[in-house]
Design a protein around this motif. Structure first.
Motif, PDB file in Angstrom:
ATOM      1  N   ILE A  44       0.734  -1.226   0.058  1.00 38.49           N
ATOM      2  CA  ILE A  44       0.016   0.222  -0.081  1.00 38.49           C
ATOM      3  C   ILE A  44       0.999   1.435  -0.124  1.00 38.49           C
ATOM      4  N   ASN A  45       1.991   1.293   0.913  1.00 39.00           N
ATOM      5  CA  ASN A  45       2.740   2.407   0.821  1.00 39.00           C
ATOM      6  C   ASN A  45       3.358   2.626  -0.397  1.00 39.00           C
ATOM      7  N   SER A  46       3.793   1.568  -1.179  1.00 37.15           N
ATOM      8  CA  SER A  46       4.448   1.564  -2.599  1.00 37.15           C
ATOM      9  C   SER A  46       3.775   1.936  -3.421  1.00 37.15           C
ATOM     10  N   CYS A  47       2.403   1.680  -3.453  1.00 37.98           N
ATOM     11  CA  CYS A  47       1.337   2.325  -4.390  1.00 37.98           C
ATOM     12  C   CYS A  47       0.959   3.871  -4.246  1.00 37.98           C
ATOM     13  N   LYS A  48       0.863   4.209  -2.978  1.00 44.11           N
ATOM     14  CA  LYS A  48       0.686   5.372  -2.711  1.00 44.11           C
ATOM     15  C   LYS A  48       1.867   6.282  -3.125  1.00 44.11           C
ATOM     16  N   PHE A  49       3.105   5.743  -2.855  1.00 43.77           N
ATOM     17  CA  PHE A  49       4.372   6.596  -3.252  1.00 43.77           C
ATOM     18  C   PHE A  49       4.303   6.578  -4.877  1.00 43.77           C
ATOM     19  N   VAL A  50       4.097   5.624  -5.822  1.00 43.21           N
ATOM     20  CA  VAL A  50       4.364   5.752  -7.060  1.00 43.21           C
ATOM     21  C   VAL A  50       3.196   6.627  -7.692  1.00 43.21           C
ATOM     22  N   LEU A  51       2.175   6.925  -6.951  1.00 44.02           N
ATOM     23  CA  LEU A  51       1.064   7.521  -7.465  1.00 44.02           C
ATOM     24  C   LEU A  51       1.009   9.205  -6.871  1.00 44.02           C
ATOM     25  N   ASP A  52       1.478   9.165  -5.536  1.00 46.16           N
ATOM     26  CA  ASP A  52       1.502  10.495  -5.175  1.00 46.16           C
ATOM     27  C   ASP A  52       2.817  11.272  -5.349  1.00 46.16           C
ATOM     28  N   GLU A  54       5.526  10.630  -3.400  1.00 41.93           N
ATOM     29  CA  GLU A  54       6.294  11.160  -2.029  1.00 41.93           C
ATOM     30  C   GLU A  54       6.443   9.867  -1.359  1.00 41.93           C
ATOM     31  N   TYR A  55       7.208   9.260  -0.686  1.00 37.16           N
ATOM     32  CA  TYR A  55       6.978   7.971   0.227  1.00 37.16           C
ATOM     33  C   TYR A  55       6.639   8.662   1.641  1.00 37.16           C
ATOM     34  N   ARG A  56       5.619   7.881   2.100  1.00 35.13           N
ATOM     35  CA  ARG A  56       5.267   8.015   3.518  1.00 35.13           C
ATOM     36  C   ARG A  56       4.771   6.644   4.019  1.00 35.13           C
ATOM     37  N   THR A  57       5.116   6.609   5.175  1.00 38.38           N
ATOM     38  CA  THR A  57       4.475   5.279   5.874  1.00 38.38           C
ATOM     39  C   THR A  57       3.142   5.556   6.069  1.00 38.38           C
ATOM     40  N   ILE A  58       2.268   5.339   5.443  1.00 38.79           N
ATOM     41  CA  ILE A  58       0.693   5.576   5.724  1.00 38.79           C
ATOM     42  C   ILE A  58       0.362   4.287   6.378  1.00 38.79           C
ATOM     43  N   ALA A  59       0.682   2.931   5.807  1.00 39.67           N
ATOM     44  CA  ALA A  59      -0.044   1.753   6.657  1.00 39.67           C
ATOM     45  C   ALA A  59       1.186   1.290   7.245  1.00 39.67           C
ATOM     46  N   GLU A  60       0.806   1.088   8.476  1.00 37.11           N
ATOM     47  CA  GLU A  60       2.052   0.716   9.433  1.00 37.11           C
ATOM     48  C   GLU A  60       2.603  -0.722   8.988  1.00 37.11           C
ATOM     49  N   SER A  61       3.874  -0.736   9.012  1.00 33.23           N
ATOM     50  CA  SER A  61       4.403  -2.183   8.303  1.00 33.23           C
ATOM     51  C   SER A  61       5.499  -2.494   9.332  1.00 33.23           C
ATOM     52  N   GLY A  62       5.862  -3.726   9.356  1.00 34.34           N
ATOM     53  CA  GLY A  62       6.928  -4.279  10.078  1.00 34.34           C
ATOM     54  C   GLY A  62       6.297  -5.262  10.998  1.00 34.34           C
ATOM     55  N   GLN A  63       6.960  -5.786  12.075  1.00 35.70           N
ATOM     56  CA  GLN A  63       6.633  -6.849  12.785  1.00 35.70           C
ATOM     57  C   GLN A  63       6.335  -6.479  14.453  1.00 35.70           C
ATOM     58  N   ARG A  64       5.510  -7.041  15.060  1.00 39.01           N
ATOM     59  CA  ARG A  64       5.296  -6.861  16.442  1.00 39.01           C
ATOM     60  C   ARG A  64       6.052  -7.648  17.174  1.00 39.01           C
ATOM     61  N   GLU A  65       6.605  -7.156  18.605  1.00 34.78           N
ATOM     62  CA  GLU A  65       7.554  -7.900  19.363  1.00 34.78           C
ATOM     63  C   GLU A  65       7.052  -9.171  19.673  1.00 34.78           C
ATOM     64  N   SER A  66       5.809  -9.085  19.752  1.00 33.65           N
ATOM     65  CA  SER A  66       5.258 -10.647  20.038  1.00 33.65           C
ATOM     66  C   SER A  66       5.166 -11.708  19.043  1.00 33.65           C
ATOM     67  N   GLY A  67       5.460 -10.958  17.641  1.00 39.09           N
ATOM     68  CA  GLY A  67       5.244 -11.904  16.679  1.00 39.09           C
ATOM     69  C   GLY A  67       4.102 -11.895  15.935  1.00 39.09           C
ATOM     70  N   GLY A  68       3.101 -10.980  16.531  1.00 37.12           N
ATOM     71  CA  GLY A  68       1.847 -11.275  15.903  1.00 37.12           C
ATOM     72  C   GLY A  68       1.566 -10.452  14.724  1.00 37.12           C
ATOM     73  N   ALA A  69       0.369 -10.350  14.127  1.00 35.57           N
ATOM     74  CA  ALA A  69       0.274  -9.554  13.045  1.00 35.57           C
ATOM     75  C   ALA A  69       0.371  -7.921  13.485  1.00 35.57           C
ATOM     76  N   MET A  70       0.672  -7.114  12.571  1.00 33.78           N
ATOM     77  CA  MET A  70       1.109  -5.859  12.604  1.00 33.78           C
ATOM     78  C   MET A  70      -0.452  -5.136  12.413  1.00 33.78           C
ATOM     79  N   THR A  71      -0.873  -5.452  11.338  1.00 32.34           N
ATOM     80  CA  THR A  71      -2.166  -4.744  10.899  1.00 32.34           C
ATOM     81  C   THR A  71      -3.346  -5.560  11.406  1.00 32.34           C
ATOM     82  N   MET A  72      -4.164  -4.818  12.393  1.00 31.20           N
ATOM     83  CA  MET A  72      -5.337  -5.548  13.230  1.00 31.20           C
ATOM     84  C   MET A  72      -6.782  -4.765  12.765  1.00 31.20           C
ATOM     85  N   VAL A  73      -6.320  -3.397  12.161  1.00 26.42           N
ATOM     86  CA  VAL A  73      -7.631  -2.855  11.810  1.00 26.42           C
ATOM     87  C   VAL A  73      -7.633  -2.777  10.165  1.00 26.42           C
ATOM     88  N   ARG A  74      -8.799  -3.051   9.617  1.00 28.08           N
ATOM     89  CA  ARG A  74      -9.180  -3.283   8.377  1.00 28.08           C
ATOM     90  C   ARG A  74      -9.151  -1.782   7.558  1.00 28.08           C
TER      91      ARG A  74
END
Ligand SMILES: Nc1nc2c(ncn2[C@@H]2O[C@H](COP(=O)(O)OP(=O)(O)OP(=O)(O)O)[C@@H](O)[C@H]2O)c(=O)[nH]1
Ligand SMILES: [Mg+2]
Length: 298
Positions: A44-52, A54-74
């Motif tokens: 998603i961040n890549s799509c926004k970058f190529v269209l807008d 400018e690179y911005r982290t708009i969709a939080e990415s990475g790994q939680r320390e617990s190892g669980g899913a990063m994205t919980m909100v749809r």
């Protein structure tokens, strides 16, 4: 097409200009699915970058320390006036209960921009399916499966993905697109065969620490968006209207929930019967002899 032409094509894409004036659909909803950590939010961040531009982290990415899913909100992110992209909750176990709810996200029955909590009970799941949620059924749903070449899925997981891709096609009537992330970090020559599809697009996502724009990365990402829009056009020429689709989706999910929970109930009953059998008192030696004599006399 060069990046500028691709961008123009995407920005100018309008449902009203498509077959039958868009058939009552108002928005193209690109729905991202896949196991956690495979690069959905980064795409998603890549799509926004190529269209807008400018690179911005708009969709939080990475790994939680617990190892669980990063994205919980749809979360839904607007790409153009016509196109929105949705960061769905990722797969973890792909058990049957998770499957129904992933498919409820696919059918757009779960509300956008709210946390996705997996329900466990039959009644709660029926509630999700039947609820007249505020999600818009005038969205034309496009399934996109995000898969990292860095992770080796097991044969069972490959089969789960194949099954999910088939469901996507059945429900949306659009052949799902596979976005293969981390394309420079692994071998992906056999992915088409393993997942049983030719619609595979390798990319290298832009990320927090890899923001240097390259023509190749831009073209890869823009080509994916263009290609799914071509699918949308085709689907509008051959598909049905939004209300019909919504009714079909609900019917499909109800059937799936019923099958899964009936099988679960049956398993539970068989387990209880086995337990009861084990708990039955074993007759002592005198009772057994008496029973034997009684049987011979008869
Ligand atoms: N080098 C490289 N790193 C990537 C790529 N795609 C994702 N990443 C990295 O992989 C990690 C996980 O990516 P996310 O985008 O958070 O994955 P996700 O699918 O959204 O994960 P969940 O939200 O947990 O379901 C992040 O650290 C990203 O920076 C890629 O194509 N190349
Ligand atoms: Mg994510």
């Amino acid at each position: 097409m060069d990046p500028h032409q691709l961008k123009d094509y995407i920005y100018n894409f309008s449902l009203a200009d498509s077959a039958q004036g868009g058939r009552g659909y108002n928005r193209v909803l690109l729905q991202l699915f896949g196991y956690t950590g495979h690069g959905k939010s980064s795409f998603i961040n890549s799509c926004k970058f190529v269209l807008d531009g400018e690179y911005r982290t708009i969709a939080e990415s990475g790994q939680r320390e617990s190892g669980g899913a990063m994205t919980m909100v749809r979360n839904a992110y607007k790409l153009t006036d016509t196109i929105t992209i949705v960061d769905n909750r990722g797969f973890k176990n792909m058990d049957n209960i998770e499957k129904i709810q992933i498919n409820s996200q696919l059918a757009n029955l779960l509300p956008l921009n709210q946390e996705v909590k997996w329900a466990e009970e039959y009644d709660d799941i029926l509630c999700i399916i039947n609820k007249k949620s505020d999600s818009d059924y005038t969205d034309i749903i496009v399934p996109i499966f995000v898969y990292s070449v860095k992770t080796n899925l097991t044969k069972d997981e490959d089969n789960e993905v194949r099954e999910f891709l088939e469901t996507c096609q059945e429900m949306t009537r659009i052949n799902p697109t596979i976005v293969l992330t981390n394309k420079t970090s692994g071998n992906y020559s056999n992915v088409e065969e393993r997942l049983g599809t030719k619609r595979v697009f390798p990319v290298e996502n832009y990320t927090e620490d890899r923001q240097l724009a390259t023509r190749e990365k831009h073209i890869d990402i823009l080509n994916i968006i263009k290609s799914v829009l071509d699918d949308v056009k085709f689907s509008l020429e051959h598909g049905s209207d939004p209300e019909e689709e919504r009714t079909e989706h609900i019917k499909f999910l109800m059937g799936m929930a019923h099958r899964i929970f009936s099988a679960k109930e049956l398993e539970k009953k068989e387990e209880e019967d086995r337990k009861k059998q084990k708990e039955m008192p074993v007759p002592n030696i005198f009772t057994r002899i008496w029973n034997a004599i009684f049987f011979v006399r008869k």
